[in-house]
Design a protein around this motif. Structure first.
Motif: not given
Length: 150
Positions: A32-47
């Protein structure tokens, strides 16, 4: 570009087949414009459900990395991305799959984040606070840290 292989959760009593097919995955490092990175969690049911990673997904037959990334980010998190900067590659040998990760930096997108697979999201700066982080994500955080220090 040489690519080393990161071996994850190795069981030395159960060697992995040397002829496994490589699965190509496009990964978006959204900044983003402030230099932060988007992280997401692996969804339920996936490895590795609940582990944190950068969003993305598998390339389909005939897709380029960029096209796959555009499709996956629209399907998974509801955003349409702008320019894509192909950045780095990493080969990760998980017990369930041999994965070639194609990391792309993305600084422009439109749309509101929608976690369409039941995942969580967080905007992070280094060092990240979310845990656990997926093994294939760790080198990326190191690369980003090295760029900050340069």
């Amino acid at each position: 570009m040489s690519t080393s292989t990161l071996v994850v959760d190795a069981d030395h009593d159960q060697p992995r087949s040397a002829d496994r097919k490589v699965v190509d995955v496009a990964v978006g490092v959204l900044i983003d414009r402030m230099g932060a990175y988007l992280l997401t969690s692996r969804p339920p049911g996936k490895v590795y459900a609940g582990y944190w990673e950068f969003p993305g997904g598998k390339l389909e037959d005939g897709e380029t990395v960029e096209l796959a990334l555009r499709r996956e980010l629209q399907e998974e998190i509801g955003v349409t991305i702008g320019a894509v900067q192909l950045w780095r590659q990493s080969l990760v040998d998980y017990p369930h799959a041999l994965v070639r990760l194609h990391f792309c930096k993305v600084r422009e997108w439109t749309g509101e984040l929608q976690m369409r697979e039941g995942q969580q999201f967080v905007w992070e700066r280094l060092p990240v606070r979310c845990a656990p982080v997926l093994a294939g994500t760790v080198p990326v955080l190191e690369w980003l840290a090295a760029e900050q220090d340069a």
